[in-house]
Design an enzyme around this catalytic site. Structure first.
Site, short mmCIF file in Angstrom:
data_model
loop_
_atom_site.label_atom_id
_atom_site.label_comp_id
_atom_site.label_asym_id
_atom_site.label_seq_id
_atom_site.Cartn_x
_atom_site.Cartn_y
_atom_site.Cartn_z
N ALA A 298 -18.58 17.58 31.07
CA ALA A 298 -17.26 18.22 31.06
C ALA A 298 -16.39 17.71 32.20
O ALA A 298 -15.18 17.52 32.05
CB ALA A 298 -17.40 19.74 31.12
N ASP A 299 -17.01 17.50 33.38
CA ASP A 299 -16.28 16.88 34.49
C ASP A 299 -15.73 15.52 34.06
O ASP A 299 -14.55 15.20 34.30
CB ASP A 299 -17.22 16.66 35.68
N MET A 300 -16.58 14.72 33.46
CA MET A 300 -16.18 13.37 33.08
C MET A 300 -15.15 13.40 31.96
O MET A 300 -14.23 12.57 31.92
CB MET A 300 -17.41 12.56 32.67
#
Length: 406
Positions: free
Chosen positions: A175-177
């Site tokens: 999700a960060d990426m």
């Protein structure tokens, strides 16, 4: 202006974004990952770090070291204390010379520090300001955002793992990426618009909405049929033979999605008798008798030669893959041939250590990602960044003539 950096492994920063100046005030994964995509494509990325510790991932053990090295190569580091008046003035001066500013601080923190989007764009109206947060503004806007929070709230965790067991996160900071990649896409759109209007703007990248976008077809399914999918494991309900199977050397994925695949699979795996089994005659039959099919194939493949099976399936055009470990990607011939592997050195405990990672897979006929700089130490390039960004060419030449570069 002459670039004074010392490129890694003799490479030079000459990608399609080489005229782009980026300031990154990022920590851990999301902000640094976004800036790393731009850096791999040649942008000049300056990472702003606290003098006392830098990016917080630096102090997160062995995995933290690996994360930092993988997504902060190709950058220079400047150490600034944003609570110090002189340092904040230096940051403002850098902003005046920048094209893009990237931050993934907690909501409200940039404004408290005097570096929010409105403040910086008042100084530089052409600035593209990428703000990465857990959620868009709204009912969730003040929630603490992190990767697993987004995976949970988006439904991604509910379909990850095995039926009957607890939900699990994806094995990387997906999700960060995702927020980073959508953020970079927004930056490129904003730059395209700036070409027409001359004006910059704030761009949002958010973890929850990014993960929810990936769950879009499952939302459509649930909305239409009134039922949620169970955890998928390595399978998918659209196909009968679509899973991982145990072999002599580990797991092998096989994905049969049409009748051609089925015929080819039976031949390549030496399971021709399955073609005459009425339970598996059509795709619908294979879905209806999925468990029996999986058990039958697993029994036949268990103990089989994984390398030989994979080669046979690949030659037959059947989707298949060995389940690799991360270490299997080191010097991977496919990644190497695609120019995707970054090889560099990082300094740990005073020793230069050779490392590898995978660069942003963004390429075209005339461009691709490049590795040209090792991961920086905290503030390693402070003086040269201030010189390169804030002094004119004439001032730099005068400084060099006076011995200022010694």
């Amino acid at each position: 202006m002459t670039d004074s950096r010392q490129p890694a492994a003799g490479a030079e920063r000459n990608g399609p974004l080489s005229d782009l100046r980026v300031l990154e005030l990022g920590n851990i994964v999301a902000g640094p990952f976004a800036a790393s995509v731009l850096a791999d494509l040649g942008a000049e990325v300056v990472k702003i770090e606290r003098p006392d510790g830098g990016d917080s991932i630096r102090s997160s053990g062995d995995t933290g070291d690996a994360i930092f090295d993988a997504i902060n190569r190709n950058k220079r580091s400047i150490a600034l204390d944003l609570k110090d008046d002189d340092d904040i003035d230096a940051l403002y001066d850098l902003v005046d010379a920048a094209d893009v500013f990237v931050e993934n601080l907690g909501r409200g923190t940039p404004e408290r520090l005097g570096i929010g989007a409105e403040t910086l764009r008042e100084r530089n109206p052409e600035l593209i300001y990428l703000s990465i947060k857990g959620f868009q503004e709204g009912p969730y806007g003040d929630y603490a955002g992190m990767d697993v929070v987004a995976e949970a709230m988006s439904g991604l965790m509910s379909v990850t793992g095995e039926p009957g067991r607890q939900p699990v996160r994806v094995g990387t900071s997906i999700a960060d990426m995702g927020a980073a990649i959508y953020g970079v896409l927004g930056v490129m759109v904003a730059l395209r618009e700036r070409d027409r209007t001359g004006e910059g703007q704030r761009v949002d990248g958010t973890l929850f909405e990014s993960a929810a976008h990936w769950m879009g077809y499952w939302l459509t399914y649930a909305d239409r049929f009134g039922d949620d999918p169970e955890p998928l494991g390595a399978s998918h309900p659209s196909w009968g033979l679509y899973d991982v199977f145990e072999t002599d050397a580990g797991w092998l994925f096989v994905g049969v999605t049409n009748d051609r695949h089925w015929e080819a699979f039976c031949d390549a795996a030496d399971l021709r008798g399955l073609r005459d089994d009425e339970r598996f005659a059509t795709a619908a039959d294979r879905r209806a008798n999925k468990q029996a099919l999986l058990e039958t194939v697993q029994e036949r493949l268990r103990g089989g030669d994984r390398a030989a099976l994979f080669d046979a399936l690949a030659d037959a055009g059947v989707p298949a893959a060995p389940v690799n470990d991360p270490s299997d990607l080191a010097d991977d011939p496919g990644l190497d041939a695609a120019g995707s592997l970054a090889r560099f050195h990082a300094t740990h405990d005073g020793e230069s250590v050779p490392e590898q990672t995978v660069m942003a897979p963004v390429s075209g006929e005339r461009f691709g990602p490049e590795q040209y700089r090792d991961p920086p130490d905290i503030g390693e390039h402070t003086e040269e960044i201030l010189r390169d960004w804030l002094l004119s060419d004439e001032e730099q030449e005068t400084l060099a003539a006076e011995g200022g570069d010694d």
